[in-house]
Design a protein around this motif. Structure first.
Motif, PDB file in Angstrom:
ATOM      1  N   SER A  19       5.346  -2.843  60.647  1.00  0.00           N
ATOM      2  CA  SER A  19       4.182  -3.630  60.234  1.00  0.00           C
ATOM      3  C   SER A  19       4.449  -4.440  58.965  1.00  0.00           C
ATOM      4  O   SER A  19       3.753  -5.422  58.712  1.00  0.00           O
ATOM      5  CB  SER A  19       2.945  -2.745  60.056  1.00  0.00           C
ATOM      6  N   ASN A  20       5.449  -4.052  58.198  1.00  0.00           N
ATOM      7  CA  ASN A  20       5.830  -4.820  57.008  1.00  0.00           C
ATOM      8  C   ASN A  20       6.811  -5.948  57.326  1.00  0.00           C
ATOM      9  O   ASN A  20       7.085  -6.783  56.476  1.00  0.00           O
ATOM     10  CB  ASN A  20       6.433  -3.899  55.943  1.00  0.00           C
ATOM     11  N   GLU A  21       7.333  -5.947  58.535  1.00  0.00           N
ATOM     12  CA  GLU A  21       8.275  -6.970  58.985  1.00  0.00           C
ATOM     13  C   GLU A  21       7.475  -8.188  59.472  1.00  0.00           C
ATOM     14  O   GLU A  21       6.455  -8.022  60.141  1.00  0.00           O
ATOM     15  CB  GLU A  21       9.101  -6.386  60.135  1.00  0.00           C
ATOM     16  N   PRO A  22       7.893  -9.412  59.146  1.00  0.00           N
ATOM     17  CA  PRO A  22       7.177 -10.584  59.678  1.00  0.00           C
ATOM     18  C   PRO A  22       7.066 -10.520  61.201  1.00  0.00           C
ATOM     19  O   PRO A  22       8.062 -10.341  61.893  1.00  0.00           O
ATOM     20  CB  PRO A  22       8.046 -11.768  59.234  1.00  0.00           C
ATOM     21  N   GLY A  23       5.829 -10.612  61.692  1.00  0.00           N
ATOM     22  CA  GLY A  23       5.568 -10.530  63.122  1.00  0.00           C
ATOM     23  C   GLY A  23       5.105  -9.158  63.575  1.00  0.00           C
ATOM     24  O   GLY A  23       4.493  -9.011  64.617  1.00  0.00           O
ATOM     25  N   GLY A  24       5.382  -8.140  62.796  1.00  0.00           N
ATOM     26  CA  GLY A  24       5.040  -6.775  63.202  1.00  0.00           C
ATOM     27  C   GLY A  24       3.724  -6.263  62.644  1.00  0.00           C
ATOM     28  O   GLY A  24       3.351  -5.102  62.853  1.00  0.00           O
ATOM     29  N   GLU A  25       2.993  -7.130  61.955  1.00  0.00           N
ATOM     30  CA  GLU A  25       1.788  -6.715  61.216  1.00  0.00           C
ATOM     31  C   GLU A  25       0.742  -5.993  62.057  1.00  0.00           C
ATOM     32  O   GLU A  25       0.038  -5.129  61.551  1.00  0.00           O
ATOM     33  CB  GLU A  25       1.121  -7.945  60.569  1.00  0.00           C
ATOM     34  N   ASN A  26       0.638  -6.309  63.336  1.00  0.00           N
ATOM     35  CA  ASN A  26      -0.455  -5.765  64.151  1.00  0.00           C
ATOM     36  C   ASN A  26      -0.077  -4.584  65.034  1.00  0.00           C
ATOM     37  O   ASN A  26      -0.878  -4.163  65.858  1.00  0.00           O
ATOM     38  CB  ASN A  26      -1.044  -6.882  65.030  1.00  0.00           C
ATOM     39  N   ILE A  27       1.112  -4.031  64.866  1.00  0.00           N
ATOM     40  CA  ILE A  27       1.546  -2.955  65.760  1.00  0.00           C
ATOM     41  C   ILE A  27       0.587  -1.772  65.752  1.00  0.00           C
ATOM     42  O   ILE A  27       0.352  -1.149  66.783  1.00  0.00           O
ATOM     43  CB  ILE A  27       2.987  -2.487  65.473  1.00  0.00           C
ATOM     44  N   LYS A  28       0.005  -1.470  64.609  1.00  0.00           N
ATOM     45  CA  LYS A  28      -0.870  -0.288  64.514  1.00  0.00           C
ATOM     46  C   LYS A  28      -2.195  -0.471  65.242  1.00  0.00           C
ATOM     47  O   LYS A  28      -2.934   0.481  65.432  1.00  0.00           O
ATOM     48  CB  LYS A  28      -1.087   0.087  63.055  1.00  0.00           C
ATOM     49  N   LYS A  29      -2.495  -1.698  65.690  1.00  0.00           N
ATOM     50  CA  LYS A  29      -3.711  -1.950  66.463  1.00  0.00           C
ATOM     51  C   LYS A  29      -3.564  -1.506  67.920  1.00  0.00           C
ATOM     52  O   LYS A  29      -4.562  -1.383  68.629  1.00  0.00           O
ATOM     53  CB  LYS A  29      -4.055  -3.446  66.459  1.00  0.00           C
ATOM     54  N   CYS A  30      -2.337  -1.312  68.374  1.00  0.00           N
ATOM     55  CA  CYS A  30      -2.090  -1.002  69.787  1.00  0.00           C
ATOM     56  C   CYS A  30      -2.675   0.368  70.147  1.00  0.00           C
ATOM     57  O   CYS A  30      -2.420   1.366  69.480  1.00  0.00           O
ATOM     58  CB  CYS A  30      -0.590  -1.009  70.073  1.00  0.00           C
ATOM     59  N   PHE A  31      -3.469   0.397  71.218  1.00  0.00           N
ATOM     60  CA  PHE A  31      -3.958   1.681  71.712  1.00  0.00           C
ATOM     61  C   PHE A  31      -3.402   1.995  73.094  1.00  0.00           C
ATOM     62  O   PHE A  31      -3.924   2.826  73.818  1.00  0.00           O
ATOM     63  CB  PHE A  31      -5.487   1.805  71.640  1.00  0.00           C
ATOM     64  N   ASN A  32      -2.306   1.335  73.451  1.00  0.00           N
ATOM     65  CA  ASN A  32      -1.536   1.634  74.664  1.00  0.00           C
ATOM     66  C   ASN A  32      -2.338   1.474  75.946  1.00  0.00           C
ATOM     67  O   ASN A  32      -2.298   2.309  76.831  1.00  0.00           O
ATOM     68  CB  ASN A  32      -0.936   3.036  74.551  1.00  0.00           C
ATOM     69  N   CYS A  33      -3.011   0.350  76.088  1.00  0.00           N
ATOM     70  CA  CYS A  33      -3.877   0.134  77.250  1.00  0.00           C
ATOM     71  C   CYS A  33      -3.118  -0.293  78.509  1.00  0.00           C
ATOM     72  O   CYS A  33      -3.682  -0.298  79.584  1.00  0.00           O
ATOM     73  CB  CYS A  33      -4.928  -0.926  76.920  1.00  0.00           C
ATOM     74  N   THR A  34      -1.879  -0.705  78.400  1.00  0.00           N
ATOM     75  CA  THR A  34      -0.983  -1.190  79.464  1.00  0.00           C
ATOM     76  C   THR A  34      -1.206  -2.651  79.832  1.00  0.00           C
ATOM     77  O   THR A  34      -0.527  -3.153  80.720  1.00  0.00           O
ATOM     78  CB  THR A  34      -1.019  -0.349  80.761  1.00  0.00           C
ATOM     79  N   GLY A  35      -2.110  -3.364  79.180  1.00  0.00           N
ATOM     80  CA  GLY A  35      -2.332  -4.772  79.490  1.00  0.00           C
ATOM     81  C   GLY A  35      -1.077  -5.608  79.336  1.00  0.00           C
ATOM     82  O   GLY A  35      -0.838  -6.543  80.105  1.00  0.00           O
ATOM     83  N   CYS A  36      -0.247  -5.271  78.359  1.00  0.00           N
ATOM     84  CA  CYS A  36       0.986  -6.028  78.126  1.00  0.00           C
ATOM     85  C   CYS A  36       1.960  -5.877  79.289  1.00  0.00           C
ATOM     86  O   CYS A  36       2.626  -6.833  79.685  1.00  0.00           O
ATOM     87  CB  CYS A  36       1.653  -5.584  76.831  1.00  0.00           C
ATOM     88  N   THR A  37       2.029  -4.697  79.841  1.00  0.00           N
ATOM     89  CA  THR A  37       2.990  -4.438  80.915  1.00  0.00           C
ATOM     90  C   THR A  37       2.484  -4.955  82.248  1.00  0.00           C
ATOM     91  O   THR A  37       3.259  -5.498  83.032  1.00  0.00           O
ATOM     92  CB  THR A  37       3.292  -2.929  80.997  1.00  0.00           C
ATOM     93  N   VAL A  38       1.192  -4.819  82.514  1.00  0.00           N
ATOM     94  CA  VAL A  38       0.627  -5.270  83.785  1.00  0.00           C
ATOM     95  C   VAL A  38       0.840  -6.765  83.965  1.00  0.00           C
ATOM     96  O   VAL A  38       1.129  -7.233  85.061  1.00  0.00           O
ATOM     97  CB  VAL A  38      -0.875  -4.907  83.870  1.00  0.00           C
ATOM     98  N   GLY A  39       0.753  -7.544  82.909  1.00  0.00           N
ATOM     99  CA  GLY A  39       0.913  -8.984  83.024  1.00  0.00           C
ATOM    100  C   GLY A  39       2.330  -9.484  82.852  1.00  0.00           C
ATOM    101  O   GLY A  39       2.599 -10.656  83.048  1.00  0.00           O
ATOM    102  N   CYS A  40       3.253  -8.619  82.482  1.00  0.00           N
ATOM    103  CA  CYS A  40       4.618  -9.035  82.144  1.00  0.00           C
ATOM    104  C   CYS A  40       5.428  -9.412  83.384  1.00  0.00           C
ATOM    105  O   CYS A  40       5.663  -8.571  84.251  1.00  0.00           O
ATOM    106  CB  CYS A  40       5.321  -7.912  81.392  1.00  0.00           C
ATOM    107  N   PRO A  41       5.877 -10.674  83.475  1.00  0.00           N
ATOM    108  CA  PRO A  41       6.677 -11.071  84.645  1.00  0.00           C
ATOM    109  C   PRO A  41       8.029 -10.368  84.693  1.00  0.00           C
ATOM    110  O   PRO A  41       8.558 -10.123  85.774  1.00  0.00           O
ATOM    111  CB  PRO A  41       6.840 -12.579  84.490  1.00  0.00           C
TER     112      PRO A  41
END
Length: 189
Positions: free
Chosen positions: A16-38
């Motif tokens: 989260s301190n790395e540029p781009g990683g700021e929002n990682i702690k918001k993830c609640f593992n809903c699987t939306g990222c994987t379901v849409g991933c080509p």
């Protein structure tokens, strides 16, 4: 088996301190990222949800050395579908940056060839203002496939050259000095 003694509880904070990683702690593992991933559609070993979950759990070494970390095509579909605005593509980029630093320091080994290609690509843009396809591709093939592998791609390169799709020599653009200065400024940070 996961041992709590092997987990790094600060890994998510480092990301989260790395540029781009700021929002990682918001993830609640809903699987939306994987379901849409080509990519996940065609390669079942790639699962952005699992990468994020392992990172949040502190499975530092497993995440940083996982070959699938380098499979993300940066298409941003996960980014658009995330209900928490995690910005997964950027988080993956942040994790990759940590992995590259760790590899450079000799702490881990990255077996995927993508970081090499990215490095060659960036060096080409620094030198020419744009990427030099023949140089980047030829060097990449030579470093990853050896001389025999590189020669194996020569007929394709020759056909591309004949059709005017590939230049033997790099073409520099106007403003390469400014581009080099931009890279220098970014690398200072």
């Amino acid at each position: 088996m996961i041992k709590s003694s092997d987990l790094d509880p600060n890994f998510k904070y480092e990301i989260s301190n790395e540029p781009g990683g700021e929002n990682i702690k918001k993830c609640f593992n809903c699987t939306g990222c994987t379901v849409g991933c080509p990519l996940a559609e065609i390669d079942k070993s790639y699962n952005p949800r699992i990468i994020l979950r392992k990172a949040l759990l502190g499975m530092r070494k497993e995440v940083l050395t996982d070959d699938s970390l380098w499979l993300c095509a940066s298409c941003y579909i996960c980014y658009e579908r995330c209900p928490q605005d995690v910005k997964i593509t950027e988080v993956i980029g942040a994790i990759r940056a940590i992995a590259q630093r760790e590899a450079k320091a000799g702490k881990i080994k990255i077996t995927n060839d993508k970081p090499l290609f990215d490095h060659l690509f960036i060096d080409s843009v620094k030198s020419n203002g744009k990427w030099y396809e023949a140089g980047v591709s030829g060097t990449f093939m030579l470093k990853t496939k050896g001389i025999g592998g590189a020669i194996g791609y020569a007929p394709m390169g020759l056909e591309l050259f004949k059709k005017g799709k590939l230049s033997i020599l790099p073409h520099k653009i106007k403003g390469t000095k400014e581009i080099k200065r931009i890279f220098e400024e970014v690398e200072k940070k």
